[in-house]
Scaffold this motif. Structure first.
Motif, PDB file in Angstrom:
ATOM      1  N   ARG A 597       0.832  -1.202   0.000  1.00 16.32           N
ATOM      2  CA  ARG A 597       0.000   0.000   0.000  1.00 16.32           C
ATOM      3  C   ARG A 597       0.870   1.256   0.000  1.00 16.32           C
ATOM      4  NH1 ARG A 597      -2.288  -0.526   4.668  1.00 16.32           N
ATOM      5  NH2 ARG A 597      -3.568  -2.281   3.998  1.00 16.32           N
ATOM      6  N   ARG A 598       1.905   1.216   0.833  1.00 12.74           N
ATOM      7  CA  ARG A 598       2.806   2.381   0.872  1.00 12.74           C
ATOM      8  C   ARG A 598       3.503   2.576  -0.467  1.00 12.74           C
ATOM      9  NH1 ARG A 598       6.561   1.782   6.028  1.00 12.74           N
ATOM     10  NH2 ARG A 598       7.313   3.787   5.249  1.00 12.74           N
ATOM     11  N   ALA A 599       3.872   1.456  -1.112  1.00  6.88           N
ATOM     12  CA  ALA A 599       4.542   1.574  -2.408  1.00  6.88           C
ATOM     13  C   ALA A 599       3.590   2.134  -3.475  1.00  6.88           C
ATOM     14  CB  ALA A 599       5.067   0.207  -2.845  1.00  6.88           C
ATOM     15  N   THR A 600       2.315   1.667  -3.453  1.00  7.90           N
ATOM     16  CA  THR A 600       1.335   2.194  -4.434  1.00  7.90           C
ATOM     17  C   THR A 600       1.042   3.678  -4.195  1.00  7.90           C
ATOM     18  OG1 THR A 600      -0.397   1.342  -2.977  1.00  7.90           O
ATOM     19  CG2 THR A 600       0.253  -0.031  -4.832  1.00  7.90           C
ATOM     20  N   ASP A 601       0.913   4.066  -2.897  1.00 10.70           N
ATOM     21  CA  ASP A 601       0.692   5.491  -2.583  1.00 10.70           C
ATOM     22  C   ASP A 601       1.862   6.336  -3.055  1.00 10.70           C
ATOM     23  OD1 ASP A 601      -1.715   4.834  -1.448  1.00 10.70           O
ATOM     24  OD2 ASP A 601      -0.910   4.712   0.599  1.00 10.70           O
ATOM     25  N   GLU A 602       3.066   5.817  -2.859  1.00  9.75           N
ATOM     26  CA  GLU A 602       4.258   6.554  -3.299  1.00  9.75           C
ATOM     27  C   GLU A 602       4.268   6.710  -4.816  1.00  9.75           C
ATOM     28  OE1 GLU A 602       7.836   8.576  -2.854  1.00  9.75           O
ATOM     29  OE2 GLU A 602       6.398   7.921  -1.336  1.00  9.75           O
ATOM     30  N   LYS A 604       1.635   6.660  -6.829  1.00 12.77           N
ATOM     31  CA  LYS A 604       0.578   7.607  -7.212  1.00 12.77           C
ATOM     32  C   LYS A 604       1.011   9.050  -6.988  1.00 12.77           C
ATOM     33  CE  LYS A 604      -3.382   4.551  -6.337  1.00 12.77           C
ATOM     34  NZ  LYS A 604      -4.538   4.303  -5.441  1.00 12.77           N
ATOM     35  N   ALA A 605       1.613   9.307  -5.810  1.00 13.93           N
ATOM     36  CA  ALA A 605       2.057  10.668  -5.511  1.00 13.93           C
ATOM     37  C   ALA A 605       3.160  11.103  -6.453  1.00 13.93           C
ATOM     38  CB  ALA A 605       2.536  10.742  -4.064  1.00 13.93           C
ATOM     39  N   TYR A 606       4.029  10.144  -6.851  1.00 16.35           N
ATOM     40  CA  TYR A 606       5.141  10.506  -7.732  1.00 16.35           C
ATOM     41  C   TYR A 606       4.671  10.754  -9.164  1.00 16.35           C
ATOM     42  CZ  TYR A 606       9.675  10.206 -10.032  1.00 16.35           C
ATOM     43  OH  TYR A 606      10.785  10.464 -10.784  1.00 16.35           O
ATOM     44  N   ILE A 607       3.628  10.010  -9.599  1.00 18.38           N
ATOM     45  CA  ILE A 607       3.148  10.128 -10.981  1.00 18.38           C
ATOM     46  C   ILE A 607       2.196  11.309 -11.155  1.00 18.38           C
ATOM     47  CG2 ILE A 607       1.771   8.932 -12.742  1.00 18.38           C
ATOM     48  CD1 ILE A 607       2.934   6.309 -11.554  1.00 18.38           C
ATOM     49  N   SER A 608       1.457  11.685 -10.073  1.00 18.26           N
ATOM     50  CA  SER A 608       0.418  12.729 -10.195  1.00 18.26           C
ATOM     51  C   SER A 608       1.037  14.070 -10.587  1.00 18.26           C
ATOM     52  CB  SER A 608      -0.331  12.854  -8.872  1.00 18.26           C
ATOM     53  OG  SER A 608       0.536  13.343  -7.867  1.00 18.26           O
ATOM     54  N   SER A 609       0.210  14.912 -11.271  1.00 15.74           N
ATOM     55  CA  SER A 609       0.659  16.240 -11.754  1.00 15.74           C
ATOM     56  C   SER A 609       0.529  17.311 -10.684  1.00 15.74           C
ATOM     57  CB  SER A 609      -0.165  16.635 -12.994  1.00 15.74           C
ATOM     58  OG  SER A 609      -1.543  16.684 -12.665  1.00 15.74           O
ATOM     59  N   ASP A 610      -0.207  17.053  -9.625  1.00 19.02           N
ATOM     60  CA  ASP A 610      -0.384  18.040  -8.564  1.00 19.02           C
ATOM     61  C   ASP A 610       0.921  18.161  -7.773  1.00 19.02           C
ATOM     62  OD1 ASP A 610      -1.339  19.792  -6.789  1.00 19.02           O
ATOM     63  OD2 ASP A 610      -2.844  18.478  -5.874  1.00 19.02           O
ATOM     64  N   GLN A 611       1.371  19.455  -7.606  1.00 15.70           N
ATOM     65  CA  GLN A 611       2.638  19.696  -6.925  1.00 15.70           C
ATOM     66  C   GLN A 611       2.548  19.402  -5.431  1.00 15.70           C
ATOM     67  OE1 GLN A 611       5.533  20.425  -8.287  1.00 15.70           O
ATOM     68  NE2 GLN A 611       4.629  20.358 -10.348  1.00 15.70           N
ATOM     69  N   GLN A 612       1.364  19.661  -4.835  1.00 15.83           N
ATOM     70  CA  GLN A 612       1.221  19.410  -3.393  1.00 15.83           C
ATOM     71  C   GLN A 612       1.328  17.918  -3.083  1.00 15.83           C
ATOM     72  OE1 GLN A 612      -2.416  21.183  -2.103  1.00 15.83           O
ATOM     73  NE2 GLN A 612      -1.675  23.310  -2.312  1.00 15.83           N
ATOM     74  N   GLU A 613       0.695  17.089  -3.908  1.00 17.30           N
ATOM     75  CA  GLU A 613       0.825  15.637  -3.692  1.00 17.30           C
ATOM     76  C   GLU A 613       2.252  15.169  -3.918  1.00 17.30           C
ATOM     77  OE1 GLU A 613      -1.974  13.565  -6.026  1.00 17.30           O
ATOM     78  OE2 GLU A 613      -3.734  14.259  -4.896  1.00 17.30           O
ATOM     79  N   ARG A 615       4.850  16.936  -3.312  1.00 14.71           N
ATOM     80  CA  ARG A 615       5.618  17.295  -2.123  1.00 14.71           C
ATOM     81  C   ARG A 615       5.390  16.301  -0.975  1.00 14.71           C
ATOM     82  NH1 ARG A 615       4.316  23.781  -2.209  1.00 14.71           N
ATOM     83  NH2 ARG A 615       5.620  24.295  -4.027  1.00 14.71           N
ATOM     84  N   LYS A 616       4.210  15.670  -0.924  1.00 11.28           N
ATOM     85  CA  LYS A 616       3.935  14.691   0.124  1.00 11.28           C
ATOM     86  C   LYS A 616       4.679  13.374  -0.094  1.00 11.28           C
ATOM     87  CE  LYS A 616      -0.701  16.397   1.220  1.00 11.28           C
ATOM     88  NZ  LYS A 616      -2.133  16.051   1.214  1.00 11.28           N
ATOM     89  N   ALA A 617       5.141  13.158  -1.319  1.00 16.60           N
ATOM     90  CA  ALA A 617       5.827  11.896  -1.613  1.00 16.60           C
ATOM     91  C   ALA A 617       7.128  11.797  -0.824  1.00 16.60           C
ATOM     92  CB  ALA A 617       6.113  11.783  -3.107  1.00 16.60           C
TER      93      ALA A 617
END
Length: 694
Positions: A597-602, A604-613, A615-617
């Motif tokens: 789950r942590r790997a999938t969240d990472e 998703k956060a790395y692939i997403s175009s939103d800068q705030q997400e 930054r959460k990666a």
């Protein structure tokens, strides 16, 4: 390894540890906790090892455990390097080191307890030789060694008594039973004394009884001695008869001795036995042939072989040490020679010489016969040695039996006669024993009837006494009985005076008739009693048979039950193992799901175009931290450069400042010194003025 851990966990969950571990919790223990478990197990073996590791230094813990393991003779597998790794692993609490130690300790806890207890008293203190030159130290050391030896002997005696099967509870029961018997005997003796004291001349009677007891004991001792002497005489007569028979047979054989007739005797111990041989001369000729063969053929060949072997070994010893290259050269030479031998054999076979072929057949037969002859000679030699050893053993056994009971071993017809005598005696004994059993049974019945009659008489007497007390004439029956007894005695005396021989004969006839009538009346009862006894014996036999059948059936059912219990226990253990494995796999699956789950969240956060997400990666956070650390490192390097450049001037300035501080301190001390001197001068001057005024 899993079996080892399972055994450790099972042992720790039992008495006296009660740890309540399973495979997962035990395997997840930290090194400090694992060392504490090892310390608890060692404390169970030696109570001095009961220590909390949080209050002890690691070096002391390792030293304590290693010293106790050395006393218990624990040997870790491996060489010297492994010993160093073992010590290091014991200090840091390594599982591959501690698990084998726990397994070894828990397997033999009782044995190690005993060894630790004995080590407390049997480990000898090594005193240097220069201290032993002092007399007091030497005497103390000698006393210490004597006490150690005394402890060894006492401990051996204790172990022997412990193994002999006597327990303190049984001994206490025996002592209490003996004390009770002693009290009963004392009471009986006192009661008898009270009864005897009323009689006249009881001291003289006691003296006579004591003398009678002594004489009876002496009579028993003399009877025993007489029986022993009879037995010795019987054995001596038997031995004399055997020796006379042997002497007679030997004289007959010596008188009729011829070379072709059987005259050989084998002397074993003191007895001479005839050997079933065809003749003395034949046996001597065979023995001479055998000895000639051994001397002329076998022993010289063996001696020659031994000499060759010795020469070869001396040659091998005298040659220098050989390396691998020399061995390879020798092997190559051996192979070449073997190939040459094979080629020569093939050439010889190609020639097909008929004469050599016939001779080879005879040579083979001769070699086979010679080998068979040698084998048979060796077998004969071994048989002779075995016969001699058996004869020695037989003579030793005879001597032992002769020392034990002073008699010789019976043989042949004498032994058969002895067995037949024993059988006849056993049949007579059984008959007598049966008669005694019948008499005992009749005696028991008569004794029981006597007791019943006595009880009835006592009850009637008690009832009579109560009736007399009610009527107010207590003691009347007793006085009446006394009067009747006295009158009966008087009448008997009168009758005895006036009785004649005819009256006595008539009374005897009457008594005989009464006895015969009673016997005839009791004959039917005795017959019925015998039938009942036979029936009772049959019922007891049937009961014993049924009981044996019941015992066998119960034993079979018990064995089946134990097998079923073992199978149920094994299945339960397998169920527990599977459950623990199931829980362990569930935990591993949950951990892997969390990591996934942590790997999938990472991702998703790395692939997403939103800068705030982004930054959460975690990657962005780590890159940010790396950049901050790099900037900080640059600043620190610049600061280091400035410090290095200004280090020399700053050190000079610091030195100048220290010198200035020292100079000012010196000036201060000089000023204080000068000021103190001026104050002393003023005081002296003022003192002089005062003197002038006075």
């Amino acid at each position: 390894m899993s079996d080892q851990i399972k055994f450790i966990v099972d042992s720790l969950n039992k008495e006296p540890f009660r740890k309540n571990y399973n495979l997962i919790t035990f395997d997840s223990l930290e090194p400090m906790q694992l060392l504490q478990v090892l310390s608890d197990v060692l404390a169970e073996i030696d109570p001095k090892q009961l220590v909390d590791l949080r209050e002890e230094m690691p070096e002391q813990t390792a030293k304590r455990m290693l010293s106790l393991l050395g006393i218990l003779k624990y040997k870790p597998s491996g060489n010297a390097t492994d010993m160093s790794t073992f010590r290091q692993g014991l200090v840091i609490g390594s599982k591959p080191v501690i698990y084998p130690v726990l397994h070894w300790l828990l397997q033999r806890t009782n044995e190690l307890k005993k060894r630790a207890y004995l080590a407390r008293f049997l480990i000898k203190l090594e005193v240097p030789s220069e201290f032993l030159q002092d007399e007091t130290v030497a005497d103390t050391n000698k006393q210490y060694e004597e006490l150690m030896e005394a402890f060894k002997t006492l401990h051996k005696e204790y172990e022997q008594l412990k193994a002999s099967g006597f327990s303190t509870a049984e001994i206490r029961k025996d002592i209490s039973a003996m004390e009770e018997e002693k009290d009963q005997l004392i009471k009986r003796v006192e009661h008898l004394k009270k009864r005897v004291e009323t009689a006249q001349n009881y001291q003289w009677m006691l003296k006579i009884a004591r003398q009678l007891r002594v004489e009876k004991e002496r009579e028993e001792y003399l009877a025993q001695q007489k029986q022993e002497q009879k037995n010795q005489l019987f054995y001596a007569v038997q031995r004399l008869q055997r020796v006379q028979n042997q002497l007679k047979s030997m004289r007959q054989a010596a008188a009729d001795a011829k070379p072709e007739i059987e005259t050989g005797f084998l002397h074993v111990g003191q007895a001479a036995l005839k050997l079933p041989t065809s003749g003395l001369m034949k046996r001597l000729e065979e023995e001479i042939k055998f000895n000639l063969y051994m001397v002329t053929e076998k022993f010289p060949k063996e001696l020659e072989n031994k000499k060759k072997e010795l020469h070869f070994l001396q040659k091998v010893v005298s040659e220098p040490a050989m390396g691998h290259s020399d061995l390879h050269e020798l092997e190559s030479k051996i192979n070449e020679i073997n190939t040459e031998i094979n080629q020569l054999i093939e050439k010889k076979m190609m020639r097909n010489e008929p004469i050599e072929g016939k001779l080879s057949l005879y040579r083979q037969q001769a070699s086979i016969i010679s080998r068979k002859k040698e084998a048979k000679a060796e077998e004969l030699q071994e048989a002779k040695e075995k016969l001699a050893s058996l004869e020695r053993e037989a003579s030793l056994k005879r001597n032992q039996t002769r020392e034990f009971d002073g008699t010789e071993v019976l043989k042949g017809d004498e032994f058969k006669r002895y067995v037949s005598k024993l059988r006849s005696k056993s049949t007579v004994f059984k008959k007598k024993h049966q008669i005694i059993a019948e008499l005992k049974a009749e005696f028991g019945l008569l004794q029981r009837t006597e007791e019943l009659l006595k009880q009835r008489h006592e009850n009637i007497q008690q009832q009579l006494q109560t009736m007399e007390e009610k009527k107010g004439i207590s003691g009347y029956s007793y006085t009446q009985e006394e009067l009747e007894r006295v009158s009966a005695l008087k009448s008997e005396v009168d009758e005895m005076k006036g009785r004649t021989l005819d009256d006595m004969s008539e009374m005897v006839k009457k008594l005989n008739s009464l006895v015969s009538e009673k016997k005839s009346a009791l004959a039917s009862v005795i017959k019925e009693l015998r039938q009942l006894r036979q029936k009772c014996q049959e019922l007891t036999q049937e009961c014993d048979e049924k009981k044996s059948q019941y015992d066998s059936c119960a034993a079979g059912l018990e064995s089946n039950r134990s097998k079923l219990e073992q199978e149920v226990r094994r299945l339960r253990e397998e169920c527990l193992q599977e459950e623990s494995r199931y829980h362990y796999t569930n935990c591993m699956i949950k951990n892997l799901e969390v990591q996934l789950r942590r790997a999938t969240d990472e991702m998703k956060a790395y692939i997403s175009s939103d800068q705030q997400e982004k930054r959460k990666a975690i990657r962005e956070q780590y890159t940010k931290n790396i950049a901050e650390q790099e900037n900080l490192g640059k600043k620190l390097r610049e600061k280091q450069k400035v410090v290095r450049e200004s280090h020399g001037p700053n050190m000079k300035q610091a030195k100048m400042w220290r010198d200035l501080q020292q100079l000012m301190e010196c000036k201060k001390q000089c000023f204080l010194k000068q000021q103190s001197q001026t104050s002393i001068g003023q005081v002296i001057q003022e003192g002089g003025e005062d003197r002038l005024i006075l």
